[in-house]
Design an enzyme around this catalytic site. Sequence first.
Site, PDB file in Angstrom:
ATOM      1  N   ASN A 161       0.849  -1.191   0.000  1.00 18.15           N
ATOM      2  CA  ASN A 161       0.000   0.000   0.000  1.00 18.15           C
ATOM      3  C   ASN A 161       0.885   1.242   0.000  1.00 18.15           C
ATOM      4  O   ASN A 161       1.666   1.456   0.928  1.00 18.15           O
ATOM      5  CB  ASN A 161      -0.897  -0.044   1.244  1.00 18.15           C
TER       6      ASN A 161
ATOM      7  N   HIS B 187       0.766   6.414   1.582  1.00 16.27           N
ATOM      8  CA  HIS B 187       1.506   7.436   2.333  1.00 16.27           C
ATOM      9  C   HIS B 187       2.519   8.193   1.488  1.00 16.27           C
ATOM     10  O   HIS B 187       2.965   9.273   1.885  1.00 16.27           O
ATOM     11  CB  HIS B 187       2.211   6.810   3.537  1.00 16.27           C
TER      12      HIS B 187
ATOM     13  N   HIS C 157      -5.636   3.539  -1.981  1.00 17.17           N
ATOM     14  CA  HIS C 157      -6.967   3.891  -1.502  1.00 17.17           C
ATOM     15  C   HIS C 157      -7.300   5.291  -2.011  1.00 17.17           C
ATOM     16  O   HIS C 157      -6.644   6.258  -1.623  1.00 17.17           O
ATOM     17  CB  HIS C 157      -6.937   3.872   0.036  1.00 17.17           C
TER      18      HIS C 157
ATOM     19  N   ARG D 208      -9.610   7.933  -1.478  1.00 14.74           N
ATOM     20  CA  ARG D 208     -10.635   8.271  -0.488  1.00 14.74           C
ATOM     21  C   ARG D 208     -11.573   9.329  -1.034  1.00 14.74           C
ATOM     22  O   ARG D 208     -11.216  10.101  -1.926  1.00 14.74           O
ATOM     23  CB  ARG D 208      -9.970   8.783   0.798  1.00 14.74           C
TER      24      ARG D 208
ATOM     25  N   ARG E   2      -7.672  12.755   0.175  1.00  7.72           N
ATOM     26  CA  ARG E   2      -6.651  13.334   1.047  1.00  7.72           C
ATOM     27  C   ARG E   2      -5.234  12.896   0.679  1.00  7.72           C
ATOM     28  O   ARG E   2      -4.283  13.569   0.989  1.00  7.72           O
ATOM     29  CB  ARG E   2      -6.924  13.007   2.509  1.00  7.72           C
TER      30      ARG E   2
ATOM     31  N   GLU F 221      -8.600   0.255  -3.063  1.00  5.79           N
ATOM     32  CA  GLU F 221      -9.452   0.306  -1.867  1.00  5.79           C
ATOM     33  C   GLU F 221     -10.397   1.481  -2.052  1.00  5.79           C
ATOM     34  O   GLU F 221      -9.970   2.569  -2.427  1.00  5.79           O
ATOM     35  CB  GLU F 221      -8.614   0.542  -0.614  1.00  5.79           C
TER      36      GLU F 221
ATOM     37  N   THR G 278      -8.293   3.619   8.170  1.00  2.86           N
ATOM     38  CA  THR G 278      -9.535   2.846   8.156  1.00  2.86           C
ATOM     39  C   THR G 278      -9.746   2.158   9.500  1.00  2.86           C
ATOM     40  O   THR G 278      -9.064   1.190   9.823  1.00  2.86           O
ATOM     41  CB  THR G 278      -9.496   1.795   7.026  1.00  2.86           C
TER      42      THR G 278
ATOM     43  N   GLU H 138     -10.814  -9.416   3.283  1.00  2.00           N
ATOM     44  CA  GLU H 138      -9.558  -9.020   3.918  1.00  2.00           C
ATOM     45  C   GLU H 138      -9.883  -8.800   5.384  1.00  2.00           C
ATOM     46  O   GLU H 138     -10.716  -7.950   5.722  1.00  2.00           O
ATOM     47  CB  GLU H 138      -8.995  -7.741   3.291  1.00  2.00           C
TER      48      GLU H 138
ATOM     49  N   HIS I 260      -3.705  -4.342   7.851  1.00  8.57           N
ATOM     50  CA  HIS I 260      -3.770  -3.229   8.807  1.00  8.57           C
ATOM     51  C   HIS I 260      -2.841  -3.471   9.996  1.00  8.57           C
ATOM     52  O   HIS I 260      -3.028  -4.419  10.757  1.00  8.57           O
ATOM     53  CB  HIS I 260      -5.189  -2.979   9.333  1.00  8.57           C
TER      54      HIS I 260
HETATM   55  N1  PXP Z   1      -5.802  -2.910   4.131  1.00 12.22           N
HETATM   56  C1  PXP Z   1      -6.739  -1.945   4.193  1.00 12.22           C
HETATM   57  C2  PXP Z   1      -8.106  -2.263   3.725  1.00 12.22           C
HETATM   58  C3  PXP Z   1      -6.408  -0.649   4.658  1.00 12.22           C
HETATM   59  O1  PXP Z   1      -7.359   0.298   4.710  1.00 12.22           O
HETATM   60  C4  PXP Z   1      -5.084  -0.392   5.047  1.00 12.22           C
HETATM   61  C5  PXP Z   1      -4.712   0.972   5.506  1.00 12.22           C
HETATM   62  O2  PXP Z   1      -4.831   1.886   4.475  1.00 12.22           O
HETATM   63  C6  PXP Z   1      -4.144  -1.424   4.933  1.00 12.22           C
HETATM   64  C7  PXP Z   1      -4.539  -2.684   4.499  1.00 12.22           C
HETATM   65  C8  PXP Z   1      -2.709  -1.228   5.282  1.00 12.22           C
HETATM   66  O3  PXP Z   1      -2.580  -0.958   6.640  1.00 12.22           O
HETATM   67  P1  PXP Z   1      -1.207  -0.422   7.191  1.00 12.22           P
HETATM   68  O4  PXP Z   1      -0.939   0.881   6.518  1.00 12.22           O
HETATM   69  O5  PXP Z   1      -1.448  -0.290   8.660  1.00 12.22           O
HETATM   70  O6  PXP Z   1      -0.160  -1.443   6.854  1.00 12.22           O
END
Ligand code: PXP
Length: 270
Positions: free
Chosen positions: A30, A33, A73, A75, A79, A100, A131, A181, A220
Amino acid sequence: MLGGLPVSESGSPFLFHFQSNRKTMLLGVNIDHVATLRQARYAGMPEAHNAEPSVLEAARAALAGGADSITLHVREDRRHMQDADAFAVRREINLPLNLEMGATEAMLEVALALKPDYVCLVPERRQEVTTEGGLDVAGNMDKLRPLVAALMKNGSQVSMFIDPEEEQVRASAEAGAPMIELHTGRFANSLGEERAAETARLAAAAQLAHELGLEVHAGHGIQVANLAELTAVPHLTELNIGHTLISRSVFIGLEAAVREMKEAISALKW
Ligand code: PXP
């Protein structure tokens, strides 16, 4: 070999295939960031010639480090990731794309145009930092069933981001999603007895999902430090990881951070 297929000890080519799949844990990276950092300076001009860091460069680094897919993602409040980021990654990066998104009509339109390989439906609240909590599939069946059908018809495999609860697992199957997930946030944030209880909840939910024919992913708060405990959760085939990789990349670069995670995952028996 049987008709060109490798055969398992039990004699079934399909069982062999299934077992060999289970041993490979896929890593979805992901990169939200990276866009968060860009937006911190260039929110009003994310496509300017001098806007940095580049989401595309991040996706390339993830690919070079061994990512099996890219997750982003988009959003509702845009953001971090912008629609243009998603389309650029789709166009330029030779990896499966996992979008996402919140379960809204507006996001459905974006997904129908983007045609990502995977869509992970997530709950979204504007005020949240990330999330928080899983999607209430059971409570939104009427809305979710047609959304899932439209996405699947458009060629995207759909996954439901849910808390490890029996009701939500069953509802995900009923809604027609082939994948879930499991939200590992509470697992990651807890310690001791609470952590053990959460691990057991994840394991039970994964087992049920598997029995219902669903593919099981997790995401997550997953870090190298908590990976080993997740091996207690059966039937996982993919981990989606973001924050820790971007954090680590500040010090060692994203390609190395992804490689480090890949190696940590591969060193464990899943
Ligand atoms: N899976 C989903 C559905 C998420 O919303 C997120 C956070 O954006 C992640 C995985 C990844 O989580 P983390 O950034 O804590 O590794």
